[in-house]
Design a protein around this motif. Structure first.
Motif, PDB file in Angstrom:
ATOM      1  N   ILE A   5      15.163   1.793   4.849  1.00 34.52           N
ATOM      2  CA  ILE A   5      13.713   1.888   5.052  1.00 34.52           C
ATOM      3  C   ILE A   5      13.056   0.823   4.180  1.00 34.52           C
ATOM      4  N   ARG A   6      12.410  -0.147   4.809  1.00 36.82           N
ATOM      5  CA  ARG A   6      11.882  -1.304   4.071  1.00 36.82           C
ATOM      6  C   ARG A   6      10.479  -1.027   3.540  1.00 36.82           C
ATOM      7  N   ASN A   7      10.411  -0.084   2.630  1.00 34.28           N
ATOM      8  CA  ASN A   7       9.145   0.289   2.016  1.00 34.28           C
ATOM      9  C   ASN A   7       9.196  -0.140   0.552  1.00 34.28           C
ATOM     10  N   ARG A   8       8.418  -1.151   0.203  1.00 31.36           N
ATOM     11  CA  ARG A   8       8.488  -1.718  -1.148  1.00 31.36           C
ATOM     12  C   ARG A   8       8.181  -0.681  -2.225  1.00 31.36           C
ATOM     13  N   GLN A   9       7.192   0.154  -1.975  1.00 36.36           N
ATOM     14  CA  GLN A   9       6.835   1.161  -2.978  1.00 36.36           C
ATOM     15  C   GLN A   9       7.996   2.115  -3.243  1.00 36.36           C
ATOM     16  N   LYS A  10       8.651   2.549  -2.200  1.00 32.09           N
ATOM     17  CA  LYS A  10       9.757   3.498  -2.355  1.00 32.09           C
ATOM     18  C   LYS A  10      10.974   2.818  -2.986  1.00 32.09           C
ATOM     19  N   ILE A  11      11.208   1.568  -2.633  1.00 26.57           N
ATOM     20  CA  ILE A  11      12.316   0.822  -3.234  1.00 26.57           C
ATOM     21  C   ILE A  11      12.080   0.635  -4.722  1.00 26.57           C
ATOM     22  N   ARG A  12      10.874   0.200  -5.079  1.00 31.48           N
ATOM     23  CA  ARG A  12      10.573  -0.009  -6.496  1.00 31.48           C
ATOM     24  C   ARG A  12      10.571   1.310  -7.260  1.00 31.48           C
ATOM     25  N   ALA A  13      10.135   2.377  -6.614  1.00 35.97           N
ATOM     26  CA  ALA A  13      10.151   3.685  -7.260  1.00 35.97           C
ATOM     27  C   ALA A  13      11.581   4.131  -7.539  1.00 35.97           C
ATOM     28  N   THR A  14      12.486   3.872  -6.605  1.00 37.38           N
ATOM     29  CA  THR A  14      13.889   4.252  -6.801  1.00 37.38           C
ATOM     30  C   THR A  14      14.481   3.510  -7.989  1.00 37.38           C
TER      31      THR A  14
END
Length: 202
Positions: free
Chosen positions: A98-107
């Motif tokens: 899932i290419r969601n920057r917010q979720k990637i950075r949150a992880t």
């Protein structure tokens, strides 16, 4: 919301109403969902994937779980904690997740926080999460009893947010509690729920 409390597949086994005919979804329900899950790494993965699921269907995440595991180094906490901005941008261009920057950075940010928590105290995340398992929890008997958040998930959310974690709201944490077996939320009449209930009494 779940349209039906229970569904019965072509194998004649009654399952929770959210289970489709998709073989992987059925396997996940029968083998993983609601079974007690322990370990800092396993629970970090669950936090991450539940965060990515927000706004999407779980089957979307489940089908991409192998790709997520590959992209995030099997969710090894210390390794993800070392991901830099360039890595985050690479992940944001990866069509297999899932290419969601917010979720990637949150992880990645969550991994750094959890790494600090468990580096000198292995099992700290496991103990923190499981300390919020309610002592009593009734399995849903009707569709109206299928909840999306509880007092327990709200308290777990507060505890994790207090550490600095993000994408760990009460609804997401309720989903984690269901998935990781902190609660047995299989509907009354679901064969797997009955099995887990019997195992908990042993």
């Amino acid at each position: 919301m779940t349209r039906e409390l229970l569904t019965t597949g072509d194998d004649g086994i009654p399952r929770c109403g959210w289970v489709s005919d998709d073989p992987e979804y059925r396997r996940y329900h029968d083998e993983e969902w609601g079974a007690p899950l322990h370990g800092d790494q396993a629970l970090f993965e669950t936090i991450a994937l539940e965060g990515f699921q927000a706004g999407l269907s779980w089957i979307t995440i489940l089908r991409r779980r192998p790709a997520f595991r590959s992209a995030f180094d099997d969710f090894a906490i210390a390794r993800v904690a070392r991901f830099d901005l360039a890595t985050a941008e690479d992940l944001a261009r990866d069509p297999s997740i899932i290419r969601n920057r917010q979720k990637i950075r949150a992880t990645i940010s969550n991994a750094r926080t959890i790494d600090q928590l468990v580096a000198g105290d292995p099992g700290a995340l496991d103990r923190l999460i499981w300390s919020h398992a309610p002592t009593k929890h009734g399995r849903p008997r009707t569709v109206d009893e299928v909840l999306t958040a509880t007092d327990a998930s709200t308290e777990l959310s507060k505890a994790l947010r207090g550490l600095g974690l993000t994408f760990v709201g009460p609804t997401t944490m309720h989903a984690l509690m269901q998935a990781a077996g902190l609660v047995n939320d299989h509907a009354i009449g679901c064969a797997r729920g009955d099995e887990l209930e019997a195992e908990a009494k042993l």
